[in-house]
Design a protein around this motif. Structure first.
Motif, short mmCIF file in Angstrom:
data_model
loop_
_atom_site.label_atom_id
_atom_site.label_comp_id
_atom_site.label_asym_id
_atom_site.label_seq_id
_atom_site.Cartn_x
_atom_site.Cartn_y
_atom_site.Cartn_z
N ARG A 1 -19.51 -18.18 4.36
CA ARG A 1 -19.13 -18.47 3.17
C ARG A 1 -19.72 -20.08 3.05
N SER A 2 -20.40 -20.07 1.47
CA SER A 2 -20.73 -21.33 1.33
C SER A 2 -20.49 -21.47 -0.44
N PRO A 3 -20.60 -22.59 -0.70
CA PRO A 3 -20.58 -23.00 -2.18
C PRO A 3 -21.65 -22.13 -3.07
N THR A 4 -22.58 -21.50 -2.39
CA THR A 4 -23.60 -20.94 -2.96
C THR A 4 -23.36 -19.42 -3.25
N ASP A 5 -22.12 -19.35 -2.74
CA ASP A 5 -21.62 -17.49 -2.65
C ASP A 5 -21.41 -17.45 -4.34
N GLU A 6 -21.68 -16.18 -4.61
CA GLU A 6 -21.31 -15.58 -5.88
C GLU A 6 -19.79 -15.03 -5.93
N VAL A 7 -18.95 -15.84 -6.62
CA VAL A 7 -17.47 -15.45 -6.68
C VAL A 7 -17.07 -15.03 -8.12
N VAL A 8 -16.24 -13.95 -7.98
CA VAL A 8 -15.78 -13.47 -9.39
C VAL A 8 -14.18 -13.38 -9.38
N ILE A 9 -13.73 -13.90 -10.44
CA ILE A 9 -12.30 -13.77 -10.51
C ILE A 9 -12.03 -12.91 -11.56
N ALA A 10 -11.22 -11.73 -11.60
CA ALA A 10 -10.94 -10.95 -12.53
C ALA A 10 -9.59 -11.29 -13.29
N GLY A 11 -9.49 -11.79 -14.26
CA GLY A 11 -8.11 -12.29 -15.11
C GLY A 11 -8.10 -13.75 -15.05
N ALA A 12 -7.84 -14.14 -16.12
CA ALA A 12 -7.34 -15.46 -16.47
C ALA A 12 -5.81 -15.62 -16.68
N SER A 13 -5.11 -14.96 -15.87
CA SER A 13 -3.64 -15.30 -15.50
C SER A 13 -3.59 -16.76 -15.17
N GLU A 14 -2.18 -17.27 -14.88
CA GLU A 14 -2.01 -18.44 -14.18
C GLU A 14 -2.35 -18.37 -12.64
N ILE A 15 -2.29 -17.52 -12.25
CA ILE A 15 -2.92 -17.18 -10.67
C ILE A 15 -4.54 -17.28 -10.77
N GLY A 16 -4.87 -16.36 -11.57
CA GLY A 16 -6.53 -16.27 -11.91
C GLY A 16 -7.13 -17.86 -12.01
N PHE A 17 -6.30 -18.51 -13.23
CA PHE A 17 -6.90 -19.61 -13.49
C PHE A 17 -6.80 -20.77 -12.46
N GLN A 18 -5.68 -20.77 -11.57
CA GLN A 18 -5.57 -21.85 -10.64
C GLN A 18 -6.71 -21.39 -9.37
N ILE A 19 -6.89 -20.05 -9.29
CA ILE A 19 -7.75 -20.02 -8.18
C ILE A 19 -9.10 -20.38 -8.49
N ALA A 20 -9.36 -20.06 -9.74
CA ALA A 20 -10.85 -20.73 -10.13
C ALA A 20 -10.83 -22.22 -10.18
N ARG A 21 -9.86 -22.90 -10.42
CA ARG A 21 -9.61 -24.48 -10.40
C ARG A 21 -10.06 -24.98 -8.77
N LEU A 22 -9.27 -24.05 -8.04
CA LEU A 22 -9.58 -24.49 -6.67
C LEU A 22 -10.90 -24.31 -6.18
#
Length: 444
Positions: A223-244
């Motif tokens: 894993r590295s910051p060049t990985d393509e990461v997709v988060i499905a759902g801007a729920s509170e949990i989804g939002f916090q995962i994206a922020r992390l």
């Protein structure tokens, strides 16, 4: 301790099931059927009533409680319960909340609600999902000793280079210990000659870099910051995962169907690409080249939708899928259907709460394989059986089902060996079979 648990949902039940053998547990709930069921199933005193009501609390003999845990599904109710308890009892209070804003208010002003300790389910869940996403093939990841020590559990797939090799032959970093192997319904405490088999679930403890190396080798990827990461759902949990992910140098994509929620997320997450669309829509996903993504994290409000999104992502060839699963009973179904990892918010919450019930000064606790085993961090005192002895001598007084995985000393990692002397003040990370936990607590 005498522990009163208010709220007999999934969190309350998990706490009661784990603690009933070690403590005097009282459960309070407004559903009479649930109260009767719990009184029959566990060795607990079950009280029917509203936890906010002083008469109900008195019936539960709240004045005798050492610890009160408010874990209903309502944030405000939990804070009111703790405030009420504080007026009539000296018990330490814990409130479980979901909303980050309420948790942040308490963090800034711990005296704001009359709550001694507050646990935010959404924050715990987001952090767990992010930790797992950071290690390929990992099913569980946690850190100890302020991040110096990492624990991870991996399922060994048939193509892994670890299959049919002994623990000694896989030649791990010296800082890493293979603490245990879950094999079908069996818990194996490995030696150097233990052969690793396909579908084994191995638990390793060691330095962050050493465990990362295990992940890369066992999965044949990294894993590295060049990985393509997709988060499905801007729920509170989804939002916090994206922020992390943003905080760790990634530029994730966040898919959200609701226009207002998508707009709010886009404004608050400058390094996240927010796309408005249905995360389960095949045409939308194809247009966004979902097949090129390394990992998809399903964090929608519905378990069923999270399963659907994960399976669609799998169909497109996504490397790894993680799903947030609110209903603990669905976890096995998700994994059987092909979802790589599930994260259950209620399990994460119960784990954090249980740490406060230990009779020894436990710094951290992680439950594994649905409470089959625990990884705990303790600070060694001068009175401890472990203090000032070589490990090969001090472990003679411990059950065989205990493994010393790592030692942190003055901010440095010490790799445990038979001749290593454990000193007072050391942070020791132990793998413990739950069946011998009570015996271990009495010894250390």
């Amino acid at each position: 301790m005498r522990i009163t648990v208010v709220g007999a949902g999934e969190v309350g039940r998990a706490i009661a099931a784990t603690l009933a053998d070690l403590h005097e547990v009282v459960i309070v709930d407004g559903d009479e059927r649930v109260v009767d069921e719990l009184a029959y199933a566990y060795d607990v005193l079950a009280v029917h009533g509203d936890g906010r009501d002083i008469e109900t609390l008195r019936e539960a003999e709240i004045d005798r409680a050492d610890l009160v845990i408010a874990c209903t599904d309502d944030d405000e109710v939990n804070t009111v319960i703790c405030a009420t308890v504080t007026m009539i009892s000296d018990a330490f209070t814990i409130a479980r909340v979901r909303r980050r804003t309420l948790f942040e208010t308490w963090t800034a002003r711990p005296d704001a609600f009359g709550v001694d300790f507050m646990i935010c389910t959404d924050s715990l869940t987001s952090e767990a999902a992010f930790r797992i996403a950071g290690l390929p093939a990992a099913q569980e990841v946690d850190t100890f000793a302020n991040g110096l020590v990492r624990m991870a559990a991996f399922e060994v797939n048939p193509e892994s280079p670890f299959v049919d090799r002994t623990v000694r032959q896989i030649d791990l970093d010296r800082s890493v210990t293979v603490a245990a192997i879950f094999r079908d319904d069996e818990l194996v405490l490995p030696t150097g000659e233990t052969v690793i088999r396909a579908t084994d679930r191995i638990v390793v403890i060691g330095s962050a870099s050493g465990v990362t190396n295990v992940a890369n080798r066992i999965s044949l990827s990294s894993r590295s910051p060049t990985d393509e990461v997709v988060i499905a759902g801007a729920s509170e949990i989804g939002f916090q995962i994206a922020r992390l992910f943003e905080e760790h140098g990634y530029r994730p994509r966040l898919l959200e169907q609701d226009p207002d929620r998508a707009r709010n997320a886009a404004e608050a997450l400058p390094n996240t690409t927010v796309l408005e669309g249905d995360p389960a829509d095949v045409v939308f996903l194809e247009r966004e080249h979902i097949g090129d993504v390394d990992i998809v994290i399903a964090a929608l409000a519905s378990d069923e939708r999270n399963l659907l999104v994960s399976l669609v992502a799998r169909q497109f060839g996504v490397g790894e899928t993680i799903a947030i699963v609110e209903d603990r009973g669905y976890a096995d179904l998700f994994e059987a259907a092909g979802v790589d990892v599930t994260v259950n918010p209620r399990e994460e919450t119960a784990e954090e709460i249980i740490r406060f019930t230990r009779l020894i000064p436990t710094e951290k606790i992680v439950l594994l394989d649905h409470d089959r085993a625990e990884v705990i961090e303790i600070v060694v005192t001068e009175e401890s059986t472990l203090a000032d002895h070589e490990i090969r001598d001090s472990t003679a007084s411990l059950p065989d089902e205990v493994i010393i995985g790592a030692i942190a000393r003055s901010g440095e990692l010490v790799t445990p060996r038979g001749t290593t002397v454990i000193r007072p003040g050391d942070h020791v990370i132990l793998f413990v079979d739950t069946d011998v936990l009570e015996e271990v607590i009495e010894v250390i």
